[in-house]
Design an enzyme around this catalytic site. Structure first.
Site, PDB file in Angstrom:
ATOM      1  N   GLN A   1      14.314-111.414  -9.865  1.00  0.00           N
ATOM      2  CA  GLN A   1      12.872-111.635  -9.833  1.00  0.00           C
ATOM      3  C   GLN A   1      12.282-111.415  -8.449  1.00  0.00           C
ATOM      4  O   GLN A   1      11.093-111.639  -8.236  1.00  0.00           O
ATOM      5  CB  GLN A   1      12.555-113.068 -10.303  1.00  0.00           C
ATOM      6  CG  GLN A   1      12.970-113.341 -11.735  1.00  0.00           C
ATOM      7  CD  GLN A   1      12.881-114.808 -12.115  1.00  0.00           C
ATOM      8  OE1 GLN A   1      12.546-115.678 -11.304  1.00  0.00           O
ATOM      9  NE2 GLN A   1      13.184-115.109 -13.367  1.00  0.00           N
TER      10      GLN A   1
ATOM     11  N   HIS B   1      13.481-117.422  -9.289  1.00  0.00           N
ATOM     12  CA  HIS B   1      12.685-118.629  -9.004  1.00  0.00           C
ATOM     13  C   HIS B   1      12.207-118.669  -7.549  1.00  0.00           C
ATOM     14  O   HIS B   1      12.522-119.597  -6.799  1.00  0.00           O
ATOM     15  CB  HIS B   1      13.475-119.891  -9.336  1.00  0.00           C
ATOM     16  CG  HIS B   1      13.667-120.106 -10.807  1.00  0.00           C
ATOM     17  ND1 HIS B   1      13.839-121.341 -11.371  1.00  0.00           N
ATOM     18  CD2 HIS B   1      13.705-119.227 -11.843  1.00  0.00           C
ATOM     19  CE1 HIS B   1      13.983-121.218 -12.689  1.00  0.00           C
ATOM     20  NE2 HIS B   1      13.904-119.929 -12.986  1.00  0.00           N
TER      21      HIS B   1
ATOM     22  N   GLU C   1       4.095-125.552 -18.038  1.00  0.00           N
ATOM     23  CA  GLU C   1       3.008-126.505 -17.852  1.00  0.00           C
ATOM     24  C   GLU C   1       1.928-126.020 -16.898  1.00  0.00           C
ATOM     25  O   GLU C   1       2.165-125.163 -16.045  1.00  0.00           O
ATOM     26  CB  GLU C   1       3.558-127.853 -17.381  1.00  0.00           C
ATOM     27  CG  GLU C   1       4.397-127.794 -16.115  1.00  0.00           C
ATOM     28  CD  GLU C   1       5.117-129.101 -15.810  1.00  0.00           C
ATOM     29  OE1 GLU C   1       5.724-129.689 -16.741  1.00  0.00           O
ATOM     30  OE2 GLU C   1       5.056-129.559 -14.652  1.00  0.00           O
TER      31      GLU C   1
ATOM     32  N   TYR D   1       5.287-133.790  -9.189  1.00  0.00           N
ATOM     33  CA  TYR D   1       5.038-133.280 -10.536  1.00  0.00           C
ATOM     34  C   TYR D   1       6.272-133.276 -11.442  1.00  0.00           C
ATOM     35  O   TYR D   1       6.275-132.647 -12.487  1.00  0.00           O
ATOM     36  CB  TYR D   1       4.351-131.913 -10.437  1.00  0.00           C
ATOM     37  CG  TYR D   1       2.943-132.107  -9.921  1.00  0.00           C
ATOM     38  CD1 TYR D   1       1.879-132.292 -10.796  1.00  0.00           C
ATOM     39  CD2 TYR D   1       2.702-132.208  -8.558  1.00  0.00           C
ATOM     40  CE1 TYR D   1       0.600-132.556 -10.329  1.00  0.00           C
ATOM     41  CE2 TYR D   1       1.423-132.471  -8.075  1.00  0.00           C
ATOM     42  CZ  TYR D   1       0.377-132.644  -8.966  1.00  0.00           C
ATOM     43  OH  TYR D   1      -0.883-132.928  -8.500  1.00  0.00           O
TER      44      TYR D   1
ATOM     45  N   TYR E   1      18.806-124.041 -21.052  1.00  0.00           N
ATOM     46  CA  TYR E   1      19.007-122.869 -21.904  1.00  0.00           C
ATOM     47  C   TYR E   1      20.258-123.002 -22.785  1.00  0.00           C
ATOM     48  O   TYR E   1      20.344-122.380 -23.846  1.00  0.00           O
ATOM     49  CB  TYR E   1      19.100-121.603 -21.059  1.00  0.00           C
ATOM     50  CG  TYR E   1      17.825-121.290 -20.315  1.00  0.00           C
ATOM     51  CD1 TYR E   1      16.664-120.940 -20.999  1.00  0.00           C
ATOM     52  CD2 TYR E   1      17.766-121.350 -18.931  1.00  0.00           C
ATOM     53  CE1 TYR E   1      15.487-120.663 -20.323  1.00  0.00           C
ATOM     54  CE2 TYR E   1      16.597-121.074 -18.245  1.00  0.00           C
ATOM     55  CZ  TYR E   1      15.466-120.729 -18.942  1.00  0.00           C
ATOM     56  OH  TYR E   1      14.301-120.466 -18.270  1.00  0.00           O
TER      57      TYR E   1
END
Length: 365
Positions: A85, A147, A238, A248, A259
């Site tokens: 990513q 991430h 979210e 959070y 997963y």
């Protein structure tokens, strides 16, 4: 089937019915802006001259100049790491861009064994980028190519926010204030830490913490509210309303599961941790977010527009409604979507995802 699972199924079916009825109305048109393809784009930013800058993860920035005009500019990003990513991610303009030409960039930097998110400034003169300078690097290093977070937002006081991911294999770091992983960070334009950050002595850059992989970040100019969204694992995507210093929850409190099917935490809520404004279970894979303000779509004014990868929809989320309402007003797009922006003309511009991506302009027929 548990009551909670049945309730979620009903909610999902309600959204699907809304999607279908909207598609039949045939009110809007999503039209490709060009005949060319973009290669793994990540961010879409409009220039004052109405052209667009698009980042591609291999380290290039595309300047669009009409239906058949496209210019690619390779950036000399130091130690750019393109894998998984990672790569060149977000690009945002300084408030005085029209005079200074300054932009803020995020990209992954390092090697397979040790990499991190980096924040840099550069100057764009309309044809090329110069004076690229890394002003902030996220620590600690990690050995995973996923991430990163990487979304930028400019605050009204001239400071900046950037989201950082938890690195996937390092999720506990999201709860540790001495780590920059799994956070939103607030910094000055020169990369220094503002003295009024909530943990100025212990964690100078940390603005909020307890995040997983936050890729949506937007500041509402009308209210000053800051909204963030993030990917959960299997479920638990979210939207959060950010308040300085708040926790959070990830990975202590989550609606998602691993997963593998294993439980991550027994808690969906926890004391002194903020619950999300919106929970998506099953996951939609939210990728970016904008707030609509304009005359072209008055029914969407004040709503969050969220691009999704897994759901392949542009969602409109009305946080002012009780309960929160969400629809897919442009259901016929049906593609993996990477970014969204509101154009100076009031139209909605959506960046699709992948190796043959494009920009869609959404406007009334």
């Amino acid at each position: 089937m548990t009551f909670r699972a049945f309730h979620r199924l009903l909610l999902l079916l309600g959204v699907l019915v809304s999607f279908a009825s909207t598609a039949q109305s045939n009110t809007y048109q999503a039209k490709k802006m060009s005949v060319w393809s973009l290669n793994q784009p990540w961010a879409l930013t409009q220039l004052p001259d109405n052209n667009w800058l698009v980042t591609e993860r291999d380290g290039q920035v595309v300047i669009t100049g009409g239906v058949e005009s496209l210019v690619r500019i390779p950036l000399a990003l130091p130690d750019l790491y393109v894998a998984g990513q990672g790569g060149l991610l977000d690009l945002a303009l300084f408030a005085d861009f029209a005079v200074s030409g300054k932009v803020m960039l995020t990209f992954s930097q390092g090697t397979e064994e040790a990499n991190h998110l980096a924040v840099a400034t550069a100057v764009f003169n309309g044809e090329s980028f110069s004076d690229i300078s890394v002003i902030l690097t996220v620590s600690p290093d990690k050995d995973t190519p996923v991430h990163y977070g990487g979304r930028l937002a400019l605050l009204p006081d001239g400071t900046w926010l950037v989201t950082t991911g938890d690195g996937f294999d390092y999720r506990e770091e999201a709860q540790r204030l001495n780590s920059m992983l799994g956070k939103t960070l607030r910094f000055n334009a020169d990369g220094s830490a503002p003295e009024d950050n909530p943990f100025a002595e212990q964690a100078p850059y940390v603005f909020t913490y307890g995040h997983r992989n936050p890729q949506g970040l937007v500041v509402d100019a009308a209210s000053g509210a800051i909204y963030e969204h993030e990917h959960g694992p299997d479920g638990g995507d979210e939207i959060n309303l950010l308040t300085p210093g708040n926790n959070y929850g990830w990975p202590v409190a989550t609606f998602g599961t691993d997963y593998s099917g294993a439980q991550i935490s027994p808690f969906t809520r926890y004391a002194n941790m903020q619950s999300p404004q919106v929970n998506w279970t099953p996951s939609v894979a939210p990728s970016a977010m904008a707030i609509y303000r304009g005359q072209m779509f008055p029914e969407l004014n004040g709503q969050l527009l969220v691009t999704t990868l897994k759901a392949q929809q542009l969602l409109a989320v009305d946080l002012s409604a009780t309960p929160v309402q969400q629809t897919a007003p442009f259901a016929t797009i049906n593609q993996r979507l990477r970014d969204v922006a509101i154009g100076q003309d009031g139209a909605i511009y959506v960046l699709t995802d992948g190796k043959e991506a494009n920009i869609l302009r959404i406007a009334p027929r």
